[in-house]
Design a protein around this motif. Structure first.
Motif, PDB file in Angstrom:
ATOM      1  N   LEU A  48       0.834  -1.196   0.000  1.00  0.00           N
ATOM      2  CA  LEU A  48       0.000   0.000   0.000  1.00  0.00           C
ATOM      3  C   LEU A  48       0.873   1.251   0.000  1.00  0.00           C
ATOM      4  N   ASP A  49       0.522   2.224  -0.837  1.00  0.00           N
ATOM      5  CA  ASP A  49       1.295   3.465  -0.879  1.00  0.00           C
ATOM      6  C   ASP A  49       0.445   4.691  -0.572  1.00  0.00           C
ATOM      7  N   SER A  50      -0.762   4.462  -0.073  1.00  0.00           N
ATOM      8  CA  SER A  50      -1.625   5.581   0.315  1.00  0.00           C
ATOM      9  C   SER A  50      -2.485   5.163   1.502  1.00  0.00           C
ATOM     10  N   GLU A 100      -9.097  -9.365  -0.592  1.00  0.00           N
ATOM     11  CA  GLU A 100     -10.209  -8.668   0.051  1.00  0.00           C
ATOM     12  C   GLU A 100     -10.351  -7.261  -0.521  1.00  0.00           C
ATOM     13  N   SER A 101     -11.518  -6.653  -0.293  1.00  0.00           N
ATOM     14  CA  SER A 101     -11.771  -5.295  -0.787  1.00  0.00           C
ATOM     15  C   SER A 101     -11.099  -4.229   0.068  1.00  0.00           C
ATOM     16  N   ALA A 102     -10.694  -4.603   1.288  1.00  0.00           N
ATOM     17  CA  ALA A 102      -9.993  -3.690   2.192  1.00  0.00           C
ATOM     18  C   ALA A 102      -8.647  -4.305   2.561  1.00  0.00           C
ATOM     19  N   PRO A 103      -7.653  -3.493   2.894  1.00  0.00           N
ATOM     20  CA  PRO A 103      -6.338  -4.024   3.276  1.00  0.00           C
ATOM     21  C   PRO A 103      -6.449  -5.016   4.431  1.00  0.00           C
ATOM     22  N   THR A 104      -5.934  -6.223   4.216  1.00  0.00           N
ATOM     23  CA  THR A 104      -6.143  -7.341   5.138  1.00  0.00           C
ATOM     24  C   THR A 104      -4.846  -8.117   5.332  1.00  0.00           C
ATOM     25  N   LEU A 105      -4.602  -8.526   6.571  1.00  0.00           N
ATOM     26  CA  LEU A 105      -3.427  -9.352   6.874  1.00  0.00           C
ATOM     27  C   LEU A 105      -3.703 -10.786   6.441  1.00  0.00           C
ATOM     28  N   PHE A 106      -2.812 -11.334   5.618  1.00  0.00           N
ATOM     29  CA  PHE A 106      -2.925 -12.693   5.090  1.00  0.00           C
ATOM     30  C   PHE A 106      -1.609 -13.433   5.301  1.00  0.00           C
ATOM     31  N   ASN A 115      -2.342  -7.390  -5.984  1.00  0.00           N
ATOM     32  CA  ASN A 115      -2.384  -8.035  -4.668  1.00  0.00           C
ATOM     33  C   ASN A 115      -2.153  -7.042  -3.534  1.00  0.00           C
ATOM     34  N   VAL A 116      -2.315  -5.749  -3.817  1.00  0.00           N
ATOM     35  CA  VAL A 116      -1.983  -4.699  -2.853  1.00  0.00           C
ATOM     36  C   VAL A 116      -2.757  -4.832  -1.546  1.00  0.00           C
ATOM     37  N   ASN A 117      -4.016  -5.231  -1.601  1.00  0.00           N
ATOM     38  CA  ASN A 117      -4.815  -5.305  -0.375  1.00  0.00           C
ATOM     39  C   ASN A 117      -4.478  -6.512   0.497  1.00  0.00           C
ATOM     40  N   SER A 118      -3.650  -7.410   0.004  1.00  0.00           N
ATOM     41  CA  SER A 118      -3.193  -8.542   0.821  1.00  0.00           C
ATOM     42  C   SER A 118      -1.845  -8.185   1.437  1.00  0.00           C
ATOM     43  N   VAL A 119      -1.865  -7.871   2.714  1.00  0.00           N
ATOM     44  CA  VAL A 119      -0.646  -7.521   3.453  1.00  0.00           C
ATOM     45  C   VAL A 119      -0.110  -8.784   4.103  1.00  0.00           C
ATOM     46  N   LEU A 120       1.083  -9.174   3.706  1.00  0.00           N
ATOM     47  CA  LEU A 120       1.635 -10.440   4.202  1.00  0.00           C
ATOM     48  C   LEU A 120       2.122 -10.305   5.640  1.00  0.00           C
ATOM     49  N   PHE A 121       1.829 -11.343   6.429  1.00  0.00           N
ATOM     50  CA  PHE A 121       2.356 -11.400   7.795  1.00  0.00           C
ATOM     51  C   PHE A 121       2.854 -12.819   8.059  1.00  0.00           C
ATOM     52  N   GLU A 296       3.341  -1.787  12.133  1.00  0.00           N
ATOM     53  CA  GLU A 296       3.467  -0.348  12.313  1.00  0.00           C
ATOM     54  C   GLU A 296       3.087   0.392  11.028  1.00  0.00           C
ATOM     55  N   ARG A 297       3.581  -0.095   9.897  1.00  0.00           N
ATOM     56  CA  ARG A 297       3.250   0.508   8.608  1.00  0.00           C
ATOM     57  C   ARG A 297       1.753   0.395   8.321  1.00  0.00           C
ATOM     58  N   TYR A 298       1.180  -0.744   8.619  1.00  0.00           N
ATOM     59  CA  TYR A 298      -0.261  -0.952   8.411  1.00  0.00           C
ATOM     60  C   TYR A 298      -1.065   0.049   9.238  1.00  0.00           C
ATOM     61  N   PHE A 299      -0.686   0.223  10.501  1.00  0.00           N
ATOM     62  CA  PHE A 299      -1.417   1.135  11.370  1.00  0.00           C
ATOM     63  C   PHE A 299      -1.175   2.600  10.980  1.00  0.00           C
ATOM     64  N   GLU A 300      -0.009   2.910  10.438  1.00  0.00           N
ATOM     65  CA  GLU A 300       0.251   4.261   9.928  1.00  0.00           C
ATOM     66  C   GLU A 300      -0.693   4.594   8.775  1.00  0.00           C
TER      67      GLU A 300
END
Length: 308
Positions: A48-50, A100-106, A115-121, A296-300
């Motif tokens: 994500l860049d925004s 997912e339609s919203a940024p989600t931890l996967f 694949n921007v909305n899939s945030v890898l953890f 931290e980046r996700y919460f920012e």
């Protein structure tokens, strides 16, 4: 080991928040020289860049509860301790790779496409992030490849149809099968599989669960082009550098395997490159800091944490 695992997470629940802050600062100080590399990994996991908006489906840290998927739950909870209980996030557990339609931890996402909305953890890490100490050199191993695993997905069935009786492959199905009972073979331990020069890693519902330990061995990974990635950043692995890539129909398998049997120094280069790639993932403290920085980046970006 499971008892220690649960005791560790029970202990984390008793630690006051300020000690997690102290731990974070300590890790940041230790790895100051790694800042650029850490940020590059965080940017890879969280593309994500925004900024994005929260909605009612996001879960508060204080409301996060275990609902199955125990290892996933604890792997995420371990690092939620570093953030206020009022913060909200979206997550999806299991071997699932939809977007997912919203940024989600996967745990996993497709390598190609949007694949921007899939945030890898780093989830289910006890199963996926295992490494081995291989005492056999490449030259001392058998001139063949090995595979053991469940065969249920179409691409795994295709592999068995094409390669089960191949003279350079010891392939065996671990699950019961009425349709192909001949494919079933006895359990083979990791130590036994390490007797072979080539380890076949097949994706399942998402990534191949044996890929990490296979790349930490002195054998060479063989796989068709990977379609999914996890915290291991499979999308950055290079064919011919970190592993041997074969066609989906396995038509070029024999040619490629024979090349590396005849040219062992080339195979050993791949082994070294794989070990170099694995090395940062074996640094547990560094891994912890990258996990913290990813959240931290996700919460920012969700507007809950002021950007530093």
């Amino acid at each position: 080991m499971k008892i220690l695992y649960y005791l560790k997470h029970a202990f984390l629940e008793t630690i006051p928040r300020f000690l997690f802050d102290f731990r974070k600062r300590s890790l940041e100080k230790t790895y100051t020289s790694h800042n650029y590399w850490i940020q590059s990994r965080v940017s890879y996991y969280c593309k994500l860049d925004s900024n994005f908006a929260l909605n009612n489906e996001f879960t508060k840290v204080s409301d996060y509860r275990r609902k199955g998927y125990t290892s996933y739950y604890f792997d995420l909870k371990e690092f939620l301790h570093y953030f206020p209980k009022s913060y909200r996030f979206n997550y999806y557990f299991g071997d699932e790779t939809h977007i997912e339609s919203a940024p989600t931890l996967f745990k996993a996402r497709p390598i190609e496409g949007d694949n921007v909305n899939s945030v890898l953890f780093k989830l289910d890490k006890r199963r996926h992030f295992r490494f081995v100490e291989d005492l056999l050199s490449f030259s001392d191993k058998k001139d063949a490849a090995v595979f053991r695993g469940a065969v249920t997905q179409p691409h795994r069935i295709r592999f068995m149809q094409e390669m089960f009786n191949h003279p350079l492959v010891d392939a065996g199905q671990s699950n019961n099968s009425d349709e192909h009972p001949g494919w079933q073979k006895p359990f083979m331990s990791v130590e036994e599989q390490l007797q072979y020069k080539f380890l076949i890693c097949l994706e399942g519902n998402d990534v191949a669960s044996n890929l990490k330990w296979a790349m930490s061995s002195n054998s060479v990974v063989v796989t068709p082009k990977m379609k999914f990635e996890t915290w291991f950043m499979e999308g950055t692995l290079q064919a011919g550098v970190h592993y041997i890539e074969v066609e989906d129909d396995w038509s070029d398998f024999e040619e490629k395997i024979q090349f590396y049997i005849d040219n062992p120094l080339e195979a050993e280069k791949i082994v070294k490159n794989a070990h170099d790639y694995i090395a940062p993932f074996k640094d547990e403290k560094l891994e912890q800091l990258v996990c913290i920085k990813t959240l931290e980046r996700y919460f920012e970006l969700s507007g809950q944490l002021e950007k530093k």
